[in-house]
Write a protein that holds these residues in place. Structure first.
Motif, PDB file in Angstrom:
ATOM      1  N   LEU A   1       4.781   6.769  -1.001  1.00 43.37           N
ATOM      2  CA  LEU A   1       4.118   5.341  -1.258  1.00 43.37           C
ATOM      3  C   LEU A   1       3.654   5.219  -2.562  1.00 43.37           C
ATOM      4  O   LEU A   1       3.596   4.082  -3.035  1.00 43.37           O
ATOM      5  CB  LEU A   1       3.424   5.040  -0.086  1.00 43.37           C
ATOM      6  CG  LEU A   1       3.976   5.013   1.363  1.00 43.37           C
ATOM      7  CD1 LEU A   1       2.786   4.953   2.306  1.00 43.37           C
ATOM      8  CD2 LEU A   1       4.872   3.785   1.613  1.00 43.37           C
ATOM      9  N   ALA A   2       3.053   6.329  -3.096  1.00 42.79           N
ATOM     10  CA  ALA A   2       2.286   6.177  -4.304  1.00 42.79           C
ATOM     11  C   ALA A   2       3.261   5.764  -5.377  1.00 42.79           C
ATOM     12  O   ALA A   2       2.581   5.506  -6.592  1.00 42.79           O
ATOM     13  CB  ALA A   2       1.388   7.465  -4.435  1.00 42.79           C
ATOM     14  N   GLU A   3       4.408   5.779  -5.435  1.00 43.20           N
ATOM     15  CA  GLU A   3       5.144   5.835  -6.617  1.00 43.20           C
ATOM     16  C   GLU A   3       5.464   4.299  -6.662  1.00 43.20           C
ATOM     17  O   GLU A   3       5.570   3.814  -7.739  1.00 43.20           O
ATOM     18  CB  GLU A   3       6.701   6.342  -6.388  1.00 43.20           C
ATOM     19  CG  GLU A   3       6.945   7.922  -6.431  1.00 43.20           C
ATOM     20  CD  GLU A   3       8.150   8.555  -5.983  1.00 43.20           C
ATOM     21  OE1 GLU A   3       9.204   7.722  -5.503  1.00 43.20           O
ATOM     22  OE2 GLU A   3       8.080   9.554  -5.542  1.00 43.20           O
ATOM     23  N   LYS A   4       5.239   3.611  -5.729  1.00 40.05           N
ATOM     24  CA  LYS A   4       5.275   1.866  -5.716  1.00 40.05           C
ATOM     25  C   LYS A   4       3.887   1.213  -5.743  1.00 40.05           C
ATOM     26  O   LYS A   4       3.571   0.233  -6.169  1.00 40.05           O
ATOM     27  CB  LYS A   4       6.261   1.546  -4.764  1.00 40.05           C
ATOM     28  CG  LYS A   4       7.661   2.134  -4.815  1.00 40.05           C
ATOM     29  CD  LYS A   4       8.386   0.916  -5.533  1.00 40.05           C
ATOM     30  CE  LYS A   4      10.030   1.370  -6.009  1.00 40.05           C
ATOM     31  NZ  LYS A   4      10.151   2.897  -6.567  1.00 40.05           N
TER      32      LYS A   4
ATOM     33  N   GLU B   1      -1.843   0.739  -3.028  1.00 40.17           N
ATOM     34  CA  GLU B   1      -2.617   0.130  -1.619  1.00 40.17           C
ATOM     35  C   GLU B   1      -1.880   0.647  -0.420  1.00 40.17           C
ATOM     36  O   GLU B   1      -2.524   1.214   0.392  1.00 40.17           O
ATOM     37  CB  GLU B   1      -2.527  -1.356  -1.391  1.00 40.17           C
ATOM     38  CG  GLU B   1      -3.417  -2.122  -2.798  1.00 40.17           C
ATOM     39  CD  GLU B   1      -2.687  -2.014  -4.235  1.00 40.17           C
ATOM     40  OE1 GLU B   1      -1.451  -2.031  -4.232  1.00 40.17           O
ATOM     41  OE2 GLU B   1      -3.762  -2.412  -5.127  1.00 40.17           O
ATOM     42  N   GLU B   2      -0.508   0.693  -0.340  1.00 40.58           N
ATOM     43  CA  GLU B   2       0.090   1.191   0.855  1.00 40.58           C
ATOM     44  C   GLU B   2       0.021   2.604   0.902  1.00 40.58           C
ATOM     45  O   GLU B   2      -0.077   3.259   2.093  1.00 40.58           O
ATOM     46  CB  GLU B   2       1.736   1.016   0.712  1.00 40.58           C
ATOM     47  CG  GLU B   2       1.978  -0.511   0.901  1.00 40.58           C
ATOM     48  CD  GLU B   2       3.446  -0.728   0.668  1.00 40.58           C
ATOM     49  OE1 GLU B   2       4.151  -0.133   1.354  1.00 40.58           O
ATOM     50  OE2 GLU B   2       3.843  -1.845   0.162  1.00 40.58           O
ATOM     51  N   ALA B   3      -0.209   3.364  -0.266  1.00 42.69           N
ATOM     52  CA  ALA B   3      -0.284   4.689   0.083  1.00 42.69           C
ATOM     53  C   ALA B   3      -1.773   5.212   0.367  1.00 42.69           C
ATOM     54  O   ALA B   3      -2.035   6.000   1.219  1.00 42.69           O
ATOM     55  CB  ALA B   3       0.040   5.530  -1.435  1.00 42.69           C
TER      56      ALA B   3
ATOM     57  N   ILE C   1      -5.662  -3.948   3.009  1.00 40.43           N
ATOM     58  CA  ILE C   1      -4.638  -4.834   3.835  1.00 40.43           C
ATOM     59  C   ILE C   1      -4.720  -6.192   3.434  1.00 40.43           C
ATOM     60  O   ILE C   1      -3.668  -6.929   3.237  1.00 40.43           O
ATOM     61  CB  ILE C   1      -4.799  -4.708   5.289  1.00 40.43           C
ATOM     62  CG1 ILE C   1      -4.378  -3.084   5.786  1.00 40.43           C
ATOM     63  CG2 ILE C   1      -4.062  -5.388   6.303  1.00 40.43           C
ATOM     64  CD1 ILE C   1      -4.750  -2.758   7.218  1.00 40.43           C
ATOM     65  N   GLU C   2      -5.965  -6.676   3.172  1.00 41.39           N
ATOM     66  CA  GLU C   2      -6.027  -7.824   2.631  1.00 41.39           C
ATOM     67  C   GLU C   2      -5.293  -8.064   1.192  1.00 41.39           C
ATOM     68  O   GLU C   2      -4.754  -9.112   1.004  1.00 41.39           O
ATOM     69  CB  GLU C   2      -7.611  -8.168   2.343  1.00 41.39           C
ATOM     70  CG  GLU C   2      -8.023  -9.268   3.302  1.00 41.39           C
ATOM     71  CD  GLU C   2      -9.614  -9.130   3.126  1.00 41.39           C
ATOM     72  OE1 GLU C   2     -10.325  -9.444   2.027  1.00 41.39           O
ATOM     73  OE2 GLU C   2     -10.131  -9.055   4.357  1.00 41.39           O
TER      74      GLU C   2
END
Ligand code: DGI
Ligand code: FE
Ligand code: FE
Length: 199
Positions: free
Chosen positions: A144-147, A150-152, A183-184
């Protein structure tokens, strides 16, 4: 103090295993700063110092929290949280670090906080994903940290919160605030995207 002296001062605070982790966090933080347009110099400095007081005796950390006016609610939560706040205090007091962005990234590297800055995210995420880290779900967080930081980070906090729930431990409110805030930010980015795409 130049970076070489800061390196020596930091290395002297911790056992070899923790120093190896620190070097992994530095390397990863620099990569994240490059990938996401962060300040590379500040990322390196904050990563180098992030666990400065991690190996200090609990009694010393408790005394600093009490005597230096650090948030007293820390004392009611997991001791694992203490080194982040104590570390920020210590690198200011002992090493003369005066950059508030760097100090905040150190202070909030464990718990996160409501509105995490790019530098906060870089240090916290590098701490989760440095090459020496090995815990269930770390590969997913690295992916996830590749993109998206926040998601990671949401996935990282999810894994920490799940662990704390399983152990029946308390959760520090800033970690909940951090997850909600991320998330916000994701939702705000998505609605911006859909406006751009006309829908
Ligand atoms: O210092 P490190 O081991 O490199 O990593 P860290 O500073 O992220 O410390 C993480 C530890 O803190 C982890 O084992 C979980 C523990 N912890 C205890 N309560 C909380 C917590 N972490 C978060 N984010 N929130 C809590 O409420
Ligand atoms: Fe830490
Ligand atoms: Fe760490």
């Amino acid at each position: 103090m130049d970076l070489d002296l800061l390196r020596e001062a930091t290395r002297g605070q911790m056992p070899d295993r923790r120093w190896k982790h620190t070097l992994g966090v530095v390397e990863t933080a620099i990569k994240l700063a490059e990938r996401f347009g962060g300040d590379i110099r500040k990322a390196e400095l904050a990563a180098l110092l992030h666990d400065y007081s991690k190996a200090w005796p609990i009694s010393r950390m408790e005394q600093i929290i009490r005597e230096q006016g650090l948030p007293s609610e820390l004392l009611e939560h997991d001791r694992e949280l203490w080194h982040a706040h104590v570390g920020a205090w210590a690198v200011h007091a002992e090493l003369g670090i005066a950059d508030d962005e760097v100090l905040d990234a150190i202070r909030y590297h464990t718990s996160g906080r409501a509105r995490m800055t790019k530098l906060d995210k870089i240090v916290c995420l590098a701490d989760y994903t440095e090459p020496g880290r090995d815990f269930p779900g770390v590969e997913k967080i690295r992916k996830l940290a590749e993109k998206s930081m926040e998601e990671a980070l949401i996935a990282g906090f999810d894994s920490t919160i799940t662990l704390l729930l399983e152990k029946g431990r308390r959760i520090f409110p800033l970690t909940i605030d951090a997850r909600n805030g991320l998330i916000e930010q994701l939702e705000a980015n998505e609605s911006q995207q859909s406006n751009v795409n006309g829908g």
